[in-house]
Design a protein around this motif. Sequence first.
Motif, mmCIF file in Angstrom:
data_model
loop_
_atom_site.group_PDB
_atom_site.id
_atom_site.type_symbol
_atom_site.label_atom_id
_atom_site.label_comp_id
_atom_site.label_asym_id
_atom_site.label_seq_id
_atom_site.Cartn_x
_atom_site.Cartn_y
_atom_site.Cartn_z
ATOM 1 N N ILE A 13 -22.996 6.958 -6.324
ATOM 2 C CA ILE A 13 -22.421 6.339 -5.133
ATOM 3 C C ILE A 13 -23.459 6.295 -4.008
ATOM 4 N N GLY A 14 -24.240 7.370 -3.896
ATOM 5 C CA GLY A 14 -25.254 7.430 -2.841
ATOM 6 C C GLY A 14 -26.263 6.303 -2.932
ATOM 7 N N PHE A 15 -26.593 5.880 -4.139
ATOM 8 C CA PHE A 15 -27.549 4.783 -4.332
ATOM 9 C C PHE A 15 -27.040 3.506 -3.665
ATOM 10 N N PHE A 16 -25.768 3.191 -3.857
ATOM 11 C CA PHE A 16 -25.209 1.949 -3.305
ATOM 12 C C PHE A 16 -24.998 2.058 -1.792
ATOM 13 N N TYR A 17 -24.635 3.249 -1.307
ATOM 14 C CA TYR A 17 -24.470 3.442 0.136
ATOM 15 C C TYR A 17 -25.825 3.305 0.842
ATOM 16 N N ASN A 18 -26.869 3.849 0.244
ATOM 17 C CA ASN A 18 -28.217 3.708 0.823
ATOM 18 C C ASN A 18 -28.660 2.242 0.807
ATOM 19 N N ASN A 19 -28.316 1.546 -0.251
ATOM 20 C CA ASN A 19 -28.681 0.129 -0.356
ATOM 21 C C ASN A 19 -28.026 -0.708 0.737
ATOM 22 N N SER A 20 -26.773 -0.381 1.074
ATOM 23 C CA SER A 20 -26.038 -1.145 2.086
ATOM 24 C C SER A 20 -26.291 -0.652 3.507
ATOM 25 N N GLY A 21 -26.905 0.511 3.638
ATOM 26 C CA GLY A 21 -27.161 1.050 4.971
ATOM 27 C C GLY A 21 -25.985 1.786 5.563
ATOM 28 N N LYS A 22 -25.026 2.188 4.711
ATOM 29 C CA LYS A 22 -23.871 2.947 5.189
ATOM 30 C C LYS A 22 -24.125 4.436 4.983
ATOM 31 N N GLU A 23 -23.958 5.198 6.042
ATOM 32 C CA GLU A 23 -24.243 6.632 5.981
ATOM 33 C C GLU A 23 -23.225 7.350 5.104
ATOM 34 N N LEU A 24 -23.721 8.203 4.230
ATOM 35 C CA LEU A 24 -22.870 9.015 3.364
ATOM 36 C C LEU A 24 -23.022 10.463 3.812
ATOM 37 N N SER A 25 -22.054 10.973 4.536
ATOM 38 C CA SER A 25 -22.182 12.297 5.145
ATOM 39 C C SER A 25 -22.120 13.400 4.097
ATOM 40 N N SER A 26 -22.892 14.451 4.323
ATOM 41 C CA SER A 26 -22.915 15.604 3.424
ATOM 42 C C SER A 26 -22.076 16.759 3.961
ATOM 43 N N PHE A 90 -7.950 12.245 0.801
ATOM 44 C CA PHE A 90 -8.401 13.396 0.026
ATOM 45 C C PHE A 90 -9.715 13.130 -0.717
ATOM 46 N N HIS A 91 -10.218 11.897 -0.605
ATOM 47 C CA HIS A 91 -11.472 11.533 -1.283
ATOM 48 C C HIS A 91 -12.393 10.769 -0.338
ATOM 49 N N THR A 92 -12.465 11.229 0.892
ATOM 50 C CA THR A 92 -13.327 10.577 1.879
ATOM 51 C C THR A 92 -14.264 11.611 2.490
ATOM 52 N N GLY A 93 -15.069 11.198 3.462
ATOM 53 C CA GLY A 93 -16.021 12.116 4.085
ATOM 54 C C GLY A 93 -17.054 12.584 3.073
ATOM 55 N N PRO A 94 -17.397 13.878 3.078
ATOM 56 C CA PRO A 94 -18.387 14.404 2.128
ATOM 57 C C PRO A 94 -17.954 14.272 0.669
ATOM 58 N N ARG A 95 -16.632 14.147 0.427
ATOM 59 C CA ARG A 95 -16.133 14.046 -0.946
ATOM 60 C C ARG A 95 -16.451 12.700 -1.586
ATOM 61 N N THR A 96 -16.784 11.703 -0.768
ATOM 62 C CA THR A 96 -17.107 10.381 -1.313
ATOM 63 C C THR A 96 -18.305 10.450 -2.244
ATOM 64 N N ALA A 97 -19.296 11.239 -1.888
ATOM 65 C CA ALA A 97 -20.529 11.338 -2.683
ATOM 66 C C ALA A 97 -20.272 11.904 -4.071
ATOM 67 N N ARG A 98 -19.171 12.662 -4.230
ATOM 68 C CA ARG A 98 -18.891 13.275 -5.529
ATOM 69 C C ARG A 98 -18.118 12.350 -6.466
ATOM 70 N N LEU A 99 -17.689 11.192 -5.947
ATOM 71 C CA LEU A 99 -16.937 10.248 -6.777
ATOM 72 C C LEU A 99 -17.851 9.574 -7.790
ATOM 73 N N SER A 100 -17.304 9.305 -8.971
ATOM 74 C CA SER A 100 -17.994 8.451 -9.928
ATOM 75 C C SER A 100 -17.759 7.002 -9.514
ATOM 76 N N ARG A 107 -10.057 4.306 -6.102
ATOM 77 C CA ARG A 107 -9.701 4.525 -4.688
ATOM 78 C C ARG A 107 -9.566 3.208 -3.945
ATOM 79 N N GLN A 108 -10.523 2.308 -4.142
ATOM 80 C CA GLN A 108 -10.496 1.016 -3.467
ATOM 81 C C GLN A 108 -9.404 0.113 -4.019
ATOM 82 N N GLY A 109 -9.216 0.150 -5.338
ATOM 83 C CA GLY A 109 -8.211 -0.711 -5.968
ATOM 84 C C GLY A 109 -6.794 -0.368 -5.539
ATOM 85 N N LEU A 110 -6.509 0.925 -5.378
ATOM 86 C CA LEU A 110 -5.179 1.331 -4.917
ATOM 87 C C LEU A 110 -4.885 0.762 -3.533
ATOM 88 N N LEU A 111 -5.868 0.853 -2.643
ATOM 89 C CA LEU A 111 -5.699 0.315 -1.290
ATOM 90 C C LEU A 111 -5.512 -1.200 -1.313
#
Length: 351
Positions: A13-26, A90-100, A107-111
């Motif tokens: 997930i971090g690879f795609f967030y870095n590519n888009s310029g969106k900060e992925l908080s730790s 329950f899957h946002t913030g620092p937990r986003t980086a741990r998602l496959s 997560r996105q499809g449910l929304l």
Amino acid sequence: MVTMGRCYYNQTIGFFYNNSGKELSSHWRPKDVTVVALGLTVSVLVLLTNLLVIAAIASNRRFHQPIYYLLGNLAAADLFAGVAYLFLMFHTGPRTARLSLEGWFVRQGLLDTSLTASVATLLAIAVERHRSVMAVQLHSRLPRGRVVMLIVGVWVAALGLGLLPAHSWHCLCALDHCSRMAPLLSRSYLAVWALSSLLVFLLMVAVYTRIFFYVRRRVQRMAEHVSCHPRYRETTLSLVKTVVIILGAFVVCWTPAQVVLLLDGLDCKSCNVLAVEKYFLLLAEANSLVNAVVYSCRDAEMRRTFRRLLCCVCLRRSTHTSARSASSAQASASTRIMLPENGHSLMDSTL
């Protein structure tokens, strides 16, 4: 250096967030904590209010009519939206980086599915109201088959928009097309979703405007033959109020999110959409709470059913508490208990 035409299914997930310029908080930042606290509060309120609407429709036989099927479907879609947003919290913030990647798409499809179903049901309700008014038809006479087909169509469209990103409408093979707000989705998907919501709003404006002018003309003609000018004014004002509330609620809750989605979809480099995206998504989710108030709580019979259901819950708790008190005082010479009858508590009795 990103190679064109290459797919990145094995990246994090971090690879795609870095590519888009969106900060992925730790770690948990104050902003993350605020968003989660507000999100959990809104989600719980959405779940409770829409569960109450569904319980009211199921328990009251007067609501077993086609138009209330649509209101029940709206409550079900909004209930689903509450569950989806709760899952997001329950899957946002620092937990986003741990998602496959699969977990992120879930997560996105449910929304996307739940919010699409909610918006599409609002349009279906507007269409059915228009048809019943134009045909001078009672809601109880609406064809059940057509209403059921509308509901099926709503969920087919919602599932289509919700599942497409995971299967094809993503940017895993075209990193230069990735959006900033949703780094695994194609910008074209965000633009289409925003334009679809805008189209729904414009159709709702057209439908409710036509209903308003049609009803005003009919009441005006009646006023010419019958002396009922005060009632004519009251009916017109009531109709204006209803239309303003319905459309106003949609505009307030959805316009900010539609704007940022469209700006991101159009790749506006100078637009700082990431600064406000989480708050605007929260506002869009709040529409699932507003819908319960606008479409259900303004119905007098629905409010009576709500009171009956809530009073039943309170009465059961009162009876349970009284029973426990009675069992603990069996040794005393006199015991006082509450005797419920026909849903109402009688005076205390002494055994």
